[in-house]
Design an enzyme around this catalytic site. Sequence first.
Site, PDB file in Angstrom:
ATOM      1  N   CYS A   2      21.850  36.031  28.459  1.00  0.00           N
ATOM      2  CA  CYS A   2      23.100  36.215  27.714  1.00  0.00           C
ATOM      3  C   CYS A   2      22.797  36.935  26.403  1.00  0.00           C
ATOM      4  CB  CYS A   2      23.712  34.850  27.401  1.00  0.00           C
ATOM      5  SG  CYS A   2      23.879  33.848  28.875  1.00  0.00           S
ATOM      6  N   ARG A  27      21.716  44.198  28.947  1.00  0.00           N
ATOM      7  CA  ARG A  27      21.139  42.957  29.481  1.00  0.00           C
ATOM      8  C   ARG A  27      21.921  42.441  30.678  1.00  0.00           C
ATOM      9  NH1 ARG A  27      18.445  40.218  24.944  1.00  0.00           N
ATOM     10  NH2 ARG A  27      19.014  38.198  25.778  1.00  0.00           N
ATOM     11  N   TRP A  75      25.544  35.851  31.087  1.00  0.00           N
ATOM     12  CA  TRP A  75      24.912  36.117  32.383  1.00  0.00           C
ATOM     13  C   TRP A  75      24.865  34.755  33.057  1.00  0.00           C
ATOM     14  CZ3 TRP A  75      22.877  39.906  35.503  1.00  0.00           C
ATOM     15  CH2 TRP A  75      21.962  39.519  36.473  1.00  0.00           C
ATOM     16  N   ASN A 101      22.462  30.656  24.990  1.00  0.00           N
ATOM     17  CA  ASN A 101      21.653  31.355  25.994  1.00  0.00           C
ATOM     18  C   ASN A 101      20.557  30.389  26.390  1.00  0.00           C
ATOM     19  OD1 ASN A 101      20.276  33.141  27.570  1.00  0.00           O
ATOM     20  ND2 ASN A 101      19.485  34.394  25.887  1.00  0.00           N
ATOM     21  N   GLY A 102      20.402  30.140  27.698  1.00  0.00           N
ATOM     22  CA  GLY A 102      19.343  29.234  28.149  1.00  0.00           C
ATOM     23  C   GLY A 102      19.916  28.183  29.082  1.00  0.00           C
ATOM     24  N   GLU A 490       4.074  45.396  49.314  1.00  0.00           N
ATOM     25  CA  GLU A 490       4.778  45.545  48.039  1.00  0.00           C
ATOM     26  C   GLU A 490       4.081  46.558  47.135  1.00  0.00           C
ATOM     27  OE1 GLU A 490       7.570  44.837  47.093  1.00  0.00           O
ATOM     28  OE2 GLU A 490       7.535  45.022  44.911  1.00  0.00           O
ATOM     29  N   LYS A 494       5.919  49.903  45.768  1.00  0.00           N
ATOM     30  CA  LYS A 494       5.993  50.229  44.328  1.00  0.00           C
ATOM     31  C   LYS A 494       5.445  51.627  44.070  1.00  0.00           C
ATOM     32  CE  LYS A 494       8.322  47.242  42.596  1.00  0.00           C
ATOM     33  NZ  LYS A 494       8.897  47.083  43.878  1.00  0.00           N
ATOM     34  N   GLU A 497       7.837  54.365  45.626  1.00  0.00           N
ATOM     35  CA  GLU A 497       9.194  54.505  45.059  1.00  0.00           C
ATOM     36  C   GLU A 497       9.146  54.940  43.594  1.00  0.00           C
ATOM     37  OE1 GLU A 497      11.707  51.056  44.751  1.00  0.00           O
ATOM     38  OE2 GLU A 497      10.034  49.726  44.396  1.00  0.00           O
ATOM     39  N   HIS A 513      -6.877  49.911  64.650  1.00  0.00           N
ATOM     40  CA  HIS A 513      -5.988  50.266  65.777  1.00  0.00           C
ATOM     41  C   HIS A 513      -5.295  51.594  65.531  1.00  0.00           C
ATOM     42  CE1 HIS A 513      -6.698  46.358  67.565  1.00  0.00           C
ATOM     43  NE2 HIS A 513      -6.528  45.837  66.363  1.00  0.00           N
ATOM     44  N   LYS A 609      19.827  50.551  42.339  1.00  0.00           N
ATOM     45  CA  LYS A 609      19.360  49.191  42.082  1.00  0.00           C
ATOM     46  C   LYS A 609      19.848  48.245  43.170  1.00  0.00           C
ATOM     47  CE  LYS A 609      17.286  45.880  40.087  1.00  0.00           C
ATOM     48  NZ  LYS A 609      15.833  45.801  40.321  1.00  0.00           N
TER      49      LYS A 609
END
Length: 614
Positions: A2, A27, A75, A101-102, A490, A494, A497, A513, A609
């Site tokens: 937040c 944010r 948020w 916030n939290g 992954e 990364k 992309e 193989h 995104k």
Amino acid sequence: MCGIIGYAGHRPAVPVVVEGLRRLEYRGYDSAGTAFVRQGDLRVVRAKGKLAALEEKLAGEPVVTATCAMGHTRWATHGVPAERNAHPHLSNDGTLALVHNGIIENYQEIKEDLTARGYVFHSETDTEVLVNLIAERRKSEKDLRGAFAAALREAKGAYAVCLMCNDEPETVYAARMSAPLIFGLGTGENFVASDIPAFLPYTRQVVFLEDGEIVCATATNYETLRLEDLRPTTHVPQTILWDMQAAQKGGYRHFMLKEIFEQPRVITDGLTGRVNGDGDGALLPELDSLPVPERLHIVACGTSWHSGLWGRHLLEHWAHIPVQVEIASEFRYRESLLLRKDDMVLVISQSGETADTLAALRIAREQGATVLGLCNVVGSSIAREASSALYTQAGPEISVASTKAMCSQMLMLALMALYWSGRKDAGDASDTQTKDQRRYLIGLLESLPALLEAHLPGMHENARRLARKYADARNFFYLGRGHCFPLALEGALKLKELSYIHAEGYAAGEMKHGPIALIDSAFPTFALALDDALFPKAKSNIVEVQARQGKVIALANEGLDLAVDDHWVIPRLPAPLSAFAALPALQLFSYEMADYLGKDVDQPRNLAKSVTVE
Ligand code: AGP
């Protein structure tokens, strides 16, 4: 996370606050609000959605002359995005307003006590509980700061809060515990905010408040006090030299780098409220009403699919639940026969809006399956349509490349495995962990934030050095076995992309193989060779690559017998938790490669995104 801003000064406060919130928009948020005092009454104006909706509401207000106000962009963590859950929240008697916030871990028990005292609640938030706790403590404390401190000492968890009172229209009170809050020292005006950009156009003089500190500020004065005993503290203001954009990235070059370095906090936040008092069990009330799955089908895309592949190892070995992991775009067209009545489906999605994953969820629900949604965005489509939603609480991930989201997903999968292990143990199932085993694993999870904090800077240095050394590579292999295979996938994702270098993530045992035909001196390999049962196999795969003149970067642990071109040592952790140390190294390598090659790190070409189309 937040956004918070409080202002006490000589200007019309509400426009300063709204503009401050706008500078925190990066944010991410789903609602906004502001509070100020007008003729002795606290006025709170809130709106779901973007700041424009709040400004529209404010336009309907009588002219606001207040020179003190506070604002918040939310948020969502507790309670869906809605005006009733937006901040600020008022106390029942209307004398106090709070933004937060939290996460207050013990808000339910506080809420029960306040309800018994006659308080009523209009939202699902922990924040509304906290502001009423402050109101309740005002009855016994000698002043507002005493009540503020007393209530905060009772609150467990993480918070950055800002408080206003109708009796003190020119004063803002603020405090922090394990959540960022900065004090901005102006000329004839003072600010508090969750991040520097909120007030950067007005002052570059800042005081970084410490955990357990309160600040009381008017236009021309401020005090910082210790929460525990209200003893004054002193600070030397620092001068911020960043420009606005750098400030929004917290001083990091890119959001991606900032989010990689947020991973210790992500683990801390993800564990908050999810470990029992004895430290030997996971608490996931979202799952309490559901049976322990006989079989689990994990369905996701991209990085989230990699998380699921990694989570399978824990769910099978810690909770003895057979797991099948599928790519959502395959699952949705397979017309699978997989679902039996006791099967459960877990869809994983950071955004909660990925079209293929949402389609998979709907198909599974049509087949009568219970579908869990593991998301980062509260109130997202997947979260709303799942039988039960679990949240990674990682805060908004701005960079297109998913980094801290995967870390948070892995943490939740570990907690789910521990949770179901505990449920089976309680049911006297013989094939699961003991309390001592769970306590040991939870201890390891709780040790991760400090471990990563200590080692991320060194990892970043290694990544920078190796990225420059291999910058002319046009191809890369990433190899891993067991729980390191998803990490190889992954790492390859990364690299491709972000830097547009072709990279293949492969199960190391599969090289013979066919793929090994690709290896030569211009086709380097990034091998995961951690200290686990499969290390000898990983080592033999490395030798196979080297026998074909392939160069090898080995991500390994101290003391392992390896002869490679680049031996990158990372902290040792027992498998599969060693993935928490390996993941940031892979992320940083691809980050440094992309940055060195001059790519658009936060917005790589062709990518979105959230892939909300097929
Ligand atoms: C990961 O870096 C990519 N941005 C992408 O693969 C992403 O993980 C995938 O699109 C799934 O997104 P989701 O987690 O929001 O569903």
